[in-house]
Each structure stands twice: as structure tokens, then as C-alpha cells.
Scaffold this active site. Structure first.
Site, PDB file in Angstrom:
ATOM      1  NE  ARG A  83      -4.230  -1.532   0.157  1.00 34.93           N
ATOM      2  CZ  ARG A  83      -4.298  -2.633  -0.611  1.00 34.93           C
ATOM      3  NH1 ARG A  83      -3.310  -2.938  -1.431  1.00 34.93           N
ATOM      4  NH2 ARG A  83      -5.360  -3.411  -0.562  1.00 34.93           N
TER       5      ARG A  83
ATOM      6  CD  GLU B 162      -3.337   3.033  -5.440  1.00 35.46           C
ATOM      7  OE1 GLU B 162      -4.318   2.362  -5.828  1.00 35.46           O
ATOM      8  OE2 GLU B 162      -2.343   2.537  -4.894  1.00 35.46           O
TER       9      GLU B 162
ATOM     10  CG  HIS C 254      -3.339  -1.053  -6.845  1.00 34.32           C
ATOM     11  ND1 HIS C 254      -3.728  -0.377  -5.730  1.00 34.32           N
ATOM     12  CD2 HIS C 254      -3.281  -2.352  -6.465  1.00 34.32           C
ATOM     13  CE1 HIS C 254      -3.916  -1.211  -4.727  1.00 34.32           C
ATOM     14  NE2 HIS C 254      -3.639  -2.441  -5.153  1.00 34.32           N
TER      15      HIS C 254
HETATM   16  C1  GLV Z   1      -5.015  -5.377  -3.745  1.00 26.17           C
HETATM   17  O1  GLV Z   1      -4.344  -4.407  -3.598  1.00 26.17           O
HETATM   18  C2  GLV Z   1      -5.317  -6.298  -2.713  1.00 26.17           C
HETATM   19  O2  GLV Z   1      -5.197  -5.960  -1.526  1.00 26.17           O
HETATM   20  O3  GLV Z   1      -5.704  -7.417  -3.035  1.00 26.17           O
END
Ligand code: GLV
Length: 320
Positions: free
Chosen positions: A239, A268, A287
Site C-alpha cells: 500500500r 490513487e 496497482h
Molecule cells: C489489492 O491491492 C489487494 O489488496 O488485493
């Protein structure tokens, strides 16, 4: 018979399970390309018993107040930083996520970013396309060797261990920082548990793989980044908020560290005016840590199975 709200368009594999389930009387899928606003969410879930939640939508007290019939929240993500799990549990709402099915994909993406940053692939690709490559030169486009170096993994859960497993074939020494020791992974991978500062000082590559919690928010701030080797590369597929992004941009710009490969960001999508956009020693992805048809379909199926188990009052296949 229950109404289920699905917060984003998800892979058909998951929708199909919900559509064909006797437990579900009505399935409402948020149809837009963007996530619903908190207000739109509150309105949509008023008479729902289950929510298949997709980040960045948040499940908090205000949302729970608006959904008095809620029994289960299934996140289509492994990270549950968008969900107030304690508030859900206090109200007897079950929470599920999607572990395991995305472990290898996310570890692959960490490695893709690590390699691309080490070998300056995006910078080089740009120059080749733009005719800015003058031909082979012994002193041009030097990258960083990956083989036989040291990898430090911050957060040694399933994904961190999968990143380390891949490092084994590169002959890397593996250090890890984790709340608890992982003796099985230590013997499998020869990994050593060390303090965070020691990991940052010793590693040539640092991969961030911890969950975002109150303890890890801003964990890698300016003072921690300053401990890294100037030749080191930082990779984040966890993250964005685990790293102080402004401090990272300064460290990259002033070459306090060599580079960064980032799949996740504090905000984001990344704002257009982010200082990261100006830097050639950062490789960025939107991401995509689980973004394949196979993995996203598996996540959708697991989230749907969490919903159906919750509606039946059974233990979830992947509870949080
Ligand atoms: C994506 O970022 C997840 O946490 O699966």
C-alpha cells in the site's frame, strides 16, 4: 433470500456464482467505471444483506449505519485497510477477503518492478522509441546487478515469502522484518529475521509487502529511507501509505537511493502533479498486483463464496 450489492463490475466468474445462488434474491452491480461516492454507497446498500466491496470504497461506521440488515462484507482484495473490521465485528457483520489466490501474481509484479527498476527498462524503452539511443557503448545504460545481492522483505506474510522464494533462484541473501518470526520460511529460504533499521542498512533491494495498519502507516519515512544504501532500490506492491511518498520523491531526486518500483501510491490514481512523475529512476504501475484474468477471476469467485457462506450463516472460506 437476500439482496447483494456488488461495488464495482467484477469478473464474470464471481457474478455467475451470485446470480445462480438460491441465497440471492436480488443482485445489484454498480455499473459505472468509477467507484460510488460514500453517499451513493450508503443509498445503494440500505436494504442489502451482503456487500461485495471493491477498494477504494470504504466500509465504516457511517456505511454500516446505512445498512441495518447487513450480514457479510466480502472484499475483492486481500488488503482490508478500506474496511473497519472492528466496527463490522461489533455489529455481527462477517468480513472476508481474498488471500492466497493472488499471492503469486503480486510477487511476480514485485519482481517485474524490481527487475525493471534495476535494469532501467522503462527509461531505456523510452529512449529507444524516441531515437535517443546512440548505439551500444561500454559505458551506457548501466543498471544494477540483482544476482547474488541482498533482498530485504518488509512484512513476511504470504506475499513477502513468495517474493523471497523467487529471490532464491537469483542467489540472493534474504532478510526480513515481521512482527512474528517465521521459522518455517527461515528454514525453507534461509531467510534471517532482523530489525527494520538493520534490514534497510544491509539490503540492496527492499520489497514492501506488509499490510497497511496504524502501525505501518508512514513506516518508511525520511529517517528510515536515509538508512538505505545509495545504491539500493525500493519496491512497493503493498500500500502506498506505508511509505512517506513526499520523502521518497526527495530521496529519489537527490539520489539518496538509486530507484523505486511502485505499484501503489498514497493517492490513487497518482495526481498529475506528483513529483514522482518527473523522475526517471522510478518505475510505476497502476496497482496491477493481481491484474490477470486468472487471478482476478479467482478473487471474484472467492469473494462470491464469502458472500454466500455469510448469507447462509456459515463460516467464511476466507474470513478476516
Ligand atoms: C489489492 O491491492 C489487494 O489488496 O488485493
Amino acid at each position: 433470500m437476500s439482496k447483494v450489492f456488488v461495488g464495482r463490475v467484477i469478473p464474470e466468474a464471481g457474478l455467475e456464482l451470485l446470480r445462480n445462488a438460491p441465497e440471492v434474491s436480488e443482485l445489484v452491480v454498480w455499473p459505472e467505471a468509477w467507484a460510488p461516492s460514500p453517499e451513493q454507497m450508503r443509498e445503494a446498500v440500505a436494504d442489502c444483506e451482503a456487500i461485495l466491496n471493491a477498494p477504494p470504497s470504504r466500509i465504516d461506521d457511517a456505511l454500516l449505519d446505512a445498512a441495518p440488515h447487513l450480514k457479510v462484507v466480502a472484499n475483492i482484495a486481500v488488503g482490508v485497510d478500506t474496511i473497519d473490521v472492528e466496527a463490522c465485528h461489533k455489529r455481527g457483520v462477517l468480513v472476508g477477503n481474498t488471500p492466497d489466490v493472488l499471492t503469486d501474481s503480486t510477487a511476480d509484479v514485485a519482481w517485474a518492478l524490481l527487475m525493471a527498476t534495476a535494469w532501467r527498462i522503462t527509461e531505456a524503452d523510452h529512449n529507444v522509441r524516441c531515437g535517443q539511443w546512440g548505439g551500444w557503448k561500454p559505458t551506457d545504460y548501466w543498471g544494477t546487478d540483482v544476482s547474488n545481492t541482498t533482498l530485504g522483505v518488509v512484512g513476511f506474510g504470504r506475499i513477502g515469502q513468495a517474493v523471497a522464494r523467487r529471490a532464491k533462484s537469483f542467489g540472493m541473501e534474504i532478510l526480513y522484518w515481521n512482527r512474528s518470526a517465521k521459522p518455517e520460511a527461515e528454514s525453507e529460504l534461509g531467510a534471517r529475521r532482523v530489525e527494520l533499521d538493520a534490514l534497510l542498512r544491509a539490503s540492496d533491494f527492499v520489497s514492501v509487502n506488509c499490510a497497511l495498519t496504524d502501525e505501518t502507516r508512514g513506516l518508511l519515512d525520511a529517517s528510515k529511507l536515509a538508512l538505505m544504501k545509495p545504491s539500493a532500490i525500493l519496491v512497493n506492491t503493498a500500500r502506498g501509505a506505508v511509505i512517506d511518498e513526499a520523502a521518497l520523491a526527495v530521496a529519489l531526486k537527490t539520489h539518496k537511493i538509486r530507484g523505486a518500483g511502485l505499484d501503489v501510491f498514497e493517492v490513487e490514481p497518482l495526481p498529475k502533479d506528483s513529483p514522482l512523475n518527473e523522475l526517471t529512476n522510478v518505475v510505476m504501475a497502476p496497482h496491477v498486483g493481481s491484474a490477470t484474468e486468472r487471478t482476478r477471476s479467482a478473487m471474484a469467485r472467492l469473494a462470491a463464496r464469502n458472500i454466500l457462506a455469510g448469507l447462509r450463516g456459515e463460516p467464511l472460506p476466507a474470513p478476516v
